[in-house]
Scaffold this motif. Structure first.
Motif, PDB file in Angstrom:
ATOM      1  N   GLY A  14       0.820  -1.226   0.000  1.00  0.00           N
ATOM      2  CA  GLY A  14       0.000   0.000   0.000  1.00  0.00           C
ATOM      3  C   GLY A  14       0.839   1.255   0.000  1.00  0.00           C
ATOM      4  N   GLU A  15       2.124   1.100   0.287  1.00  0.00           N
ATOM      5  CA  GLU A  15       3.052   2.229   0.240  1.00  0.00           C
ATOM      6  C   GLU A  15       4.162   1.874  -0.748  1.00  0.00           C
ATOM      7  N   PHE A  16       4.386   2.769  -1.721  1.00  0.00           N
ATOM      8  CA  PHE A  16       5.440   2.514  -2.692  1.00  0.00           C
ATOM      9  C   PHE A  16       6.049   3.828  -3.143  1.00  0.00           C
ATOM     10  N   PHE A  37      -5.192   8.625  -3.024  1.00  0.00           N
ATOM     11  CA  PHE A  37      -3.841   8.356  -2.536  1.00  0.00           C
ATOM     12  C   PHE A  37      -3.239   9.629  -1.982  1.00  0.00           C
ATOM     13  N   GLU A  38      -2.193   9.453  -1.184  1.00  0.00           N
ATOM     14  CA  GLU A  38      -1.380  10.577  -0.708  1.00  0.00           C
ATOM     15  C   GLU A  38      -0.038  10.478  -1.389  1.00  0.00           C
ATOM     16  N   ILE A  39       0.592  11.623  -1.613  1.00  0.00           N
ATOM     17  CA  ILE A  39       1.922  11.619  -2.214  1.00  0.00           C
ATOM     18  C   ILE A  39       2.814  12.612  -1.479  1.00  0.00           C
ATOM     19  N   GLN A  40       4.030  12.184  -1.217  1.00  0.00           N
ATOM     20  CA  GLN A  40       5.019  13.051  -0.574  1.00  0.00           C
ATOM     21  C   GLN A  40       6.273  13.019  -1.423  1.00  0.00           C
ATOM     22  N   GLU A  41       6.822  14.196  -1.675  1.00  0.00           N
ATOM     23  CA  GLU A  41       8.012  14.298  -2.503  1.00  0.00           C
ATOM     24  C   GLU A  41       9.253  14.346  -1.625  1.00  0.00           C
ATOM     25  N   SER A  42      10.254  13.552  -1.992  1.00  0.00           N
ATOM     26  CA  SER A  42      11.548  13.647  -1.312  1.00  0.00           C
ATOM     27  C   SER A  42      12.642  13.449  -2.346  1.00  0.00           C
ATOM     28  N   GLY A  43      13.111  14.549  -2.887  1.00  0.00           N
ATOM     29  CA  GLY A  43      14.138  14.482  -3.932  1.00  0.00           C
ATOM     30  C   GLY A  43      13.585  13.881  -5.204  1.00  0.00           C
ATOM     31  N   THR A  44      14.263  12.847  -5.722  1.00  0.00           N
ATOM     32  CA  THR A  44      13.805  12.225  -6.967  1.00  0.00           C
ATOM     33  C   THR A  44      12.761  11.147  -6.715  1.00  0.00           C
ATOM     34  N   ASP A  45      12.548  10.796  -5.441  1.00  0.00           N
ATOM     35  CA  ASP A  45      11.559   9.764  -5.109  1.00  0.00           C
ATOM     36  C   ASP A  45      10.275  10.403  -4.601  1.00  0.00           C
ATOM     37  N   HIS A  46       9.158   9.809  -4.992  1.00  0.00           N
ATOM     38  CA  HIS A  46       7.845  10.250  -4.534  1.00  0.00           C
ATOM     39  C   HIS A  46       7.224   9.096  -3.774  1.00  0.00           C
ATOM     40  N   ARG A  47       6.922   9.321  -2.506  1.00  0.00           N
ATOM     41  CA  ARG A  47       6.306   8.280  -1.677  1.00  0.00           C
ATOM     42  C   ARG A  47       4.798   8.343  -1.876  1.00  0.00           C
ATOM     43  N   VAL A  48       4.223   7.230  -2.293  1.00  0.00           N
ATOM     44  CA  VAL A  48       2.794   7.161  -2.578  1.00  0.00           C
ATOM     45  C   VAL A  48       2.149   6.200  -1.593  1.00  0.00           C
ATOM     46  N   LEU A  49       1.047   6.643  -1.012  1.00  0.00           N
ATOM     47  CA  LEU A  49       0.315   5.840  -0.053  1.00  0.00           C
ATOM     48  C   LEU A  49      -1.114   5.666  -0.563  1.00  0.00           C
ATOM     49  N   LEU A  50      -1.469   4.423  -0.905  1.00  0.00           N
ATOM     50  CA  LEU A  50      -2.838   4.126  -1.338  1.00  0.00           C
ATOM     51  C   LEU A  50      -3.752   4.179  -0.128  1.00  0.00           C
ATOM     52  N   GLN A  51      -4.947   4.725  -0.316  1.00  0.00           N
ATOM     53  CA  GLN A  51      -5.895   4.855   0.789  1.00  0.00           C
ATOM     54  C   GLN A  51      -7.103   3.961   0.550  1.00  0.00           C
ATOM     55  N   ASP A  52      -7.450   3.152   1.561  1.00  0.00           N
ATOM     56  CA  ASP A  52      -8.645   2.291   1.501  1.00  0.00           C
ATOM     57  C   ASP A  52      -8.671   1.412   0.260  1.00  0.00           C
ATOM     58  N   ALA A  53      -7.503   0.933  -0.168  1.00  0.00           N
ATOM     59  CA  ALA A  53      -7.442   0.123  -1.370  1.00  0.00           C
ATOM     60  C   ALA A  53      -7.449  -1.356  -1.004  1.00  0.00           C
TER      61      ALA A  53
END
Length: 76
Positions: A14-16, A37-53
């Motif tokens: 659920g988090e990638f 989904f939620e997304i957080q940016e950290s440099g070249t990587d974007h942390r994606v969190l699926l919600q209620d999936a």
């Protein structure tokens, strides 16, 4: 020039992360519905969190300045 996007880990719990630069992201389930989904940016990587999936296959539509890349991610 379009940069190849990397999605990891895949399968995911659920988090990638998406590595690469992009303009916007849409996540669809197998029936074509948009998934929140939620997304957080950290440099070249974007942390994606699926919600209620639920478990299954999801399609990532990653819009870049010169086109859209489609990636698949499996939710465990």
């Amino acid at each position: 020039e379009e940069t190849e996007m990397t999605v990891f880990p895949n399968p995911t719990d659920g988090e990638f992360y998406i590595r690469g630069k992009f303009v916007s992201l849409q996540i669809l389930n197998i029936t074509g519905q948009s998934v929140p989904f939620e997304i957080q940016e950290s440099g070249t990587d974007h942390r994606v969190l699926l919600q209620d999936a639920t478990s299954g296959l999801y399609i990532l539509k990653i819009r870049q300045t010169d086109g859209i890349q489609t990636k698949k991610v499996v939710l465990k």
